[in-house]
Design a protein around this motif. Sequence first.
Motif, mmCIF file in Angstrom:
data_model
loop_
_atom_site.group_PDB
_atom_site.id
_atom_site.type_symbol
_atom_site.label_atom_id
_atom_site.label_comp_id
_atom_site.label_asym_id
_atom_site.label_seq_id
_atom_site.Cartn_x
_atom_site.Cartn_y
_atom_site.Cartn_z
ATOM 1 N N ILE A 139 47.615 29.471 57.231
ATOM 2 C CA ILE A 139 47.934 28.725 58.282
ATOM 3 C C ILE A 139 47.770 29.368 59.788
ATOM 4 C CG2 ILE A 139 49.710 27.427 59.564
ATOM 5 C CD1 ILE A 139 51.188 27.169 56.952
ATOM 6 N N LEU A 140 46.617 29.143 60.440
ATOM 7 C CA LEU A 140 46.400 29.445 61.692
ATOM 8 C C LEU A 140 47.108 28.908 62.810
ATOM 9 C CD1 LEU A 140 44.371 31.762 62.947
ATOM 10 C CD2 LEU A 140 42.688 30.049 62.982
ATOM 11 N N GLN A 141 47.936 29.710 63.510
ATOM 12 C CA GLN A 141 48.588 29.064 64.700
ATOM 13 C C GLN A 141 48.429 30.026 65.696
ATOM 14 O OE1 GLN A 141 52.167 27.428 63.497
ATOM 15 N NE2 GLN A 141 51.727 26.068 65.549
ATOM 16 N N LYS A 142 47.661 29.438 66.694
ATOM 17 C CA LYS A 142 46.855 30.069 67.904
ATOM 18 C C LYS A 142 48.037 30.274 68.806
ATOM 19 C CE LYS A 142 42.177 28.807 67.341
ATOM 20 N NZ LYS A 142 40.957 28.205 68.086
ATOM 21 N N GLU A 143 49.042 29.755 69.129
ATOM 22 C CA GLU A 143 50.048 29.930 70.058
ATOM 23 C C GLU A 143 51.562 29.998 69.617
ATOM 24 O OE1 GLU A 143 49.390 30.899 72.942
ATOM 25 O OE2 GLU A 143 47.522 30.701 73.477
ATOM 26 N N ARG A 144 51.952 31.128 69.161
ATOM 27 C CA ARG A 144 53.483 30.910 68.513
ATOM 28 C C ARG A 144 54.358 30.780 69.944
ATOM 29 N NH1 ARG A 144 57.380 34.939 67.769
ATOM 30 N NH2 ARG A 144 56.275 36.566 68.326
ATOM 31 N N LEU A 145 55.031 29.862 69.743
ATOM 32 C CA LEU A 145 56.079 29.404 70.702
ATOM 33 C C LEU A 145 57.215 30.486 71.113
ATOM 34 C CD1 LEU A 145 56.666 26.918 72.485
ATOM 35 C CD2 LEU A 145 58.443 26.309 70.811
ATOM 36 N N PRO A 146 57.208 31.031 72.337
ATOM 37 C CA PRO A 146 58.314 32.030 72.540
ATOM 38 C C PRO A 146 59.929 31.307 72.304
ATOM 39 C CG PRO A 146 56.975 31.955 74.301
ATOM 40 C CD PRO A 146 56.432 30.671 73.232
ATOM 41 N N GLY A 147 60.523 32.426 71.458
ATOM 42 C CA GLY A 147 61.922 31.591 71.212
ATOM 43 C C GLY A 147 61.921 31.644 69.545
ATOM 44 N N ILE A 148 61.028 31.321 69.079
ATOM 45 C CA ILE A 148 60.895 31.329 67.455
ATOM 46 C C ILE A 148 60.334 32.818 66.816
ATOM 47 C CG2 ILE A 148 59.893 30.114 65.428
ATOM 48 C CD1 ILE A 148 59.665 27.751 67.192
ATOM 49 N N ASP A 149 61.359 33.394 65.921
ATOM 50 C CA ASP A 149 60.773 34.588 65.325
ATOM 51 C C ASP A 149 60.203 34.517 63.924
ATOM 52 O OD1 ASP A 149 62.818 34.117 63.449
ATOM 53 O OD2 ASP A 149 64.239 35.044 64.777
ATOM 54 N N TYR A 150 59.638 35.490 63.513
ATOM 55 C CA TYR A 150 58.848 35.346 62.314
ATOM 56 C C TYR A 150 59.758 35.034 61.075
ATOM 57 C CZ TYR A 150 54.787 36.882 65.067
ATOM 58 O OH TYR A 150 53.770 37.170 65.871
ATOM 59 N N GLU A 151 60.931 35.596 61.167
ATOM 60 C CA GLU A 151 61.894 35.543 60.004
ATOM 61 C C GLU A 151 62.185 33.859 59.798
ATOM 62 O OE1 GLU A 151 66.652 36.504 58.613
ATOM 63 O OE2 GLU A 151 65.615 37.493 60.521
ATOM 64 N N GLN A 152 62.325 32.968 60.990
ATOM 65 C CA GLN A 152 62.584 31.642 61.093
ATOM 66 C C GLN A 152 61.342 30.911 60.260
ATOM 67 O OE1 GLN A 152 63.670 31.381 65.442
ATOM 68 N NE2 GLN A 152 64.383 29.550 64.546
ATOM 69 N N ILE A 153 60.147 31.652 60.689
ATOM 70 C CA ILE A 153 58.851 30.789 60.163
ATOM 71 C C ILE A 153 58.668 31.150 58.638
ATOM 72 C CG2 ILE A 153 56.286 31.110 60.257
ATOM 73 C CD1 ILE A 153 56.579 31.711 63.204
ATOM 74 N N ALA A 154 59.095 32.400 58.346
ATOM 75 C CA ALA A 154 58.878 32.456 56.774
ATOM 76 C C ALA A 154 59.865 31.936 56.015
ATOM 77 C CB ALA A 154 59.251 33.975 56.747
#
Length: 235
Positions: free
Chosen positions: A154-169
């Motif tokens: 999954i290619l996400q060019k702009e990660r929204l500030p305020g969302i961390d990688y642990e949430q995404i995983a």
Amino acid sequence: MNYNTRRIKEYNPQGSIKSQLFKHSAEYLVLAVLKHHIPLKYNKAVLSERPDIQLEGLGVEVTIADSRENMQTSIEFSKYCHGNNTELRKKTIEKSGKYKIKKVKNSAHEITILQSGGGANKNYLSCIEQSIYKKEQNIRKYINDYNGTLELAILQKERLPGIDYEQIADHIIRVSSDINTIHTVYYIDQKCMLCVDLISKETTQFDHGECYECLHKMARMTAEGIIALEDEEWA
């Protein structure tokens, strides 16, 4: 791979890539990131069809997950931080009520952050969720004709500030809990690559460092035919 060649450093693209080359450029970018971070596994991988990236016994489907709203918010926040018409940028960002610009203390310094509310977070994670389900449906169309292990990038060019990688995983693991066609999900943005193993539920993070811009150039140059997979950059 050698992403520090002279022609990559000197490549200065003008404008956006042609729409007909966008998909291939994204696939080449994922290929470059995988080869960079996990070279022993993906050294011989190439672009193909169904799945998009292939090597012996393994295939990777590629998808892009960026909503127009998230991308525009990130762009506006960047302009705000650079002092570009700050009042207008602030008004544009905060008008939906999903985002708020906030000043916070960081040690002895004050920094500016983009704080996202539940609605913004839900929308951002929803893009990832939709990408997983959409690709999973596509995979089911050819799964009986493919004998290898399947992965998803999954290619996400702009990660929204305020969302961390642990949430995404955690979100990737949750929405993929009933999917048995995909063994691994890679989440890739400008800062890092997350490798989420859907079997063991373990996540590994690979930071890009300063190489992402060069890898992005490599992908675009390859899609445009300026360089090829046989050239020194990909060797």
